[in-house]
Scaffold this active site. Structure first.
Site, mmCIF file in Angstrom:
data_model
loop_
_atom_site.group_PDB
_atom_site.id
_atom_site.type_symbol
_atom_site.label_atom_id
_atom_site.label_comp_id
_atom_site.label_asym_id
_atom_site.label_seq_id
_atom_site.Cartn_x
_atom_site.Cartn_y
_atom_site.Cartn_z
ATOM 1 C CE LYS A 1 -3.603 2.456 2.464
ATOM 2 N NZ LYS A 1 -4.666 2.396 3.478
ATOM 3 C CE LYS B 1 -6.054 1.935 -0.523
ATOM 4 N NZ LYS B 1 -6.548 1.970 0.820
HETATM 5 C C1 PBG Z 1 -7.594 3.506 5.420
HETATM 6 C C2 PBG Z 1 -7.891 3.326 3.978
HETATM 7 C C3 PBG Z 1 -7.692 4.264 2.956
HETATM 8 C C4 PBG Z 1 -8.232 3.710 1.801
HETATM 9 C C5 PBG Z 1 -8.717 2.441 2.143
HETATM 10 N N1 PBG Z 1 -8.475 2.218 3.500
HETATM 11 C C6 PBG Z 1 -7.152 5.640 2.981
HETATM 12 C C7 PBG Z 1 -5.786 5.892 3.446
HETATM 13 O O1 PBG Z 1 -4.965 4.987 3.632
HETATM 14 O O2 PBG Z 1 -5.502 7.061 3.696
HETATM 15 C C8 PBG Z 1 -8.299 4.391 0.482
HETATM 16 C C9 PBG Z 1 -9.272 3.839 -0.501
HETATM 17 C C10 PBG Z 1 -9.566 4.713 -1.654
HETATM 18 O O3 PBG Z 1 -8.947 5.769 -1.892
HETATM 19 O O4 PBG Z 1 -10.490 4.338 -2.389
HETATM 20 N N2 PBG Z 1 -6.527 2.860 5.969
#
Ligand code: PBG
Length: 333
Positions: A203, A256
């Site tokens: 991520k 992601k």
């Molecule tokens: C939280 C989380 C996020 C997303 C999914 N879970 C945001 C972040 O890490 O700041 C983002 C998903 C998206 O942008 O569609 N941990």
């Protein structure tokens, strides 16, 4: 040059297999199906609420009653799984994420209701503190730092409470070190042997999450997430993160965002035999919606092309806000 007289003598003419729709379908290498889709949904307290999210056209925050209707529709379209994200009110936020493991919390009540009314749908819950954090960070904050081990302890409680509520899959999205192992161990100790872990393994600290943070009012209140989410410039590090999560017991691994990271999806696919999940995140969604609203692109075709690119790169499953809209166009099997 006529058809009969003069022509090139080519040993290969790839166009032969593109001549008709049937031929093209016969040699098609990748196909998106409804089984590939996971639909992310936002839930909030209240009744009869369907609240638009300004930066995510056609996406809403639903109160539980309307969420259940939405999930019913989605399930009828053949979609197998949803991922749940809660909008938490300010008075429930703190630094430690105490609300995350409240047995009567919004997520816990929602999961129970879904599994009672629509048991066939796979429910995936997000494990991270940010929607619950006064600082909008995924972990516990002390002196401007995000604490790792203390956060993992909170995440374990959160995961156990989601498992108890009936979540099929818990999905840690926080990027703390060691959380997959700690959660697996705790789930096993408590007898939740069938609760799966979908690890947000690679991520990235991405600017594509902006609209999602609007949806949940969860933007970081100071700094950024670069001390826990990955550097956008790195790919070997993604393999390292995936390797650790697999060792610690992940059932599936995620990359992601997806679109700007297709190379990472491809590398992870080659590295592991576990299912690889791609998250087509909010910013990727909103860019397409915005261009389409202006009439600059053909939305339907661009969505199909975008999601197919993720499958072609090697993703087995795709989390996408387009799931409901695209499902009717896809083959059910
Ligand atoms: C939280 C989380 C996020 C997303 C999914 N879970 C945001 C972040 O890490 O700041 C983002 C998903 C998206 O942008 O569609 N941990």
């Amino acid at each position: 040059m006529s058809a009969t007289n003069q022509h090139l003598y080519l040993s290969h003419r790839p166009r032969r297999l593109r001549r008709t729709e049937s031929l093209r379908l016969m040699v098609q290498e990748n196909q998106l199906t409804v089984n590939d889709l996971i639909y992310p949904l936002f839930v909030m307290e209240g009744e009869k609420i369907q609240q638009p999210i300004s930066s995510m056209v056609d996406c809403y925050r639903y109160s539980l009653d309307l969420l259940l209707k939405e999930i019913e529709e989605v399930s009828n379209l053949g979609i197998k799984a949803i991922a749940l994200f809660p909008y938490i009110e300010d008075d429930k936020k703190d630094n430690e994420g105490k609300e995350t493991y409240n047995p009567n919390g919004l997520v816990q009540r929602t999961v129970k209701a879904i599994k009672t009314k629509i048991p066939q749908i796979i429910v995936i819950t997000d494990i991270a503190l940010d929607p619950y954090s006064i600082y909008g960070h995924d972990g516990i904050v002390k002196d401007g730092q995000i604490l790792n081990d203390e956060t993992v302890e909170a995440l374990v409680k959160m995961a156990l409470s989601h498992a108890e509520a009936g979540a099929d899959i818990v999905a840690p999205s926080d990027m703390m070190d060691g959380r997959i192992g700690a959660i697996r161990q705790a789930l096993d100790q408590e007898g939740w042997l069938d609760t799966s872990i979908l690890a947000y393994s690679a991520k990235y600290a991405s600017a594509y999450y902006g609209p999602f943070r609007d949806a949940l009012a969860s933007s970081p209140q100071f700094g950024d997430k670069k001390t826990y989410q990955m550097d956008i410039a790195n790919s070997r590090e993604a393999i390292r993160e995936v390797a650790l999560d697999i060792k610690e017991g992940a059932d599936m691994v995620m990359v992601k965002p997806a679109l700007a990271y297709l190379d990472i999806i491809q590398q992870i696919r080659q590295y592991t035999n576990l299912p690889v999940v791609a998250y087509n995140v909010s910013g990727e969604y909103s860019m397409i919606k915005a261009a389409s609203q202006r009439g600059w692109i053909d939305e339907e075709l661009v969505v199909l092309e975008t999601l197919t690119s993720m499958k072609r790169a090697g993703a087995n499953l795709i989390l996408t806000y387009f799931a409901k809209q695209i499902a009717p166009q896809l083959t059910k099997n």
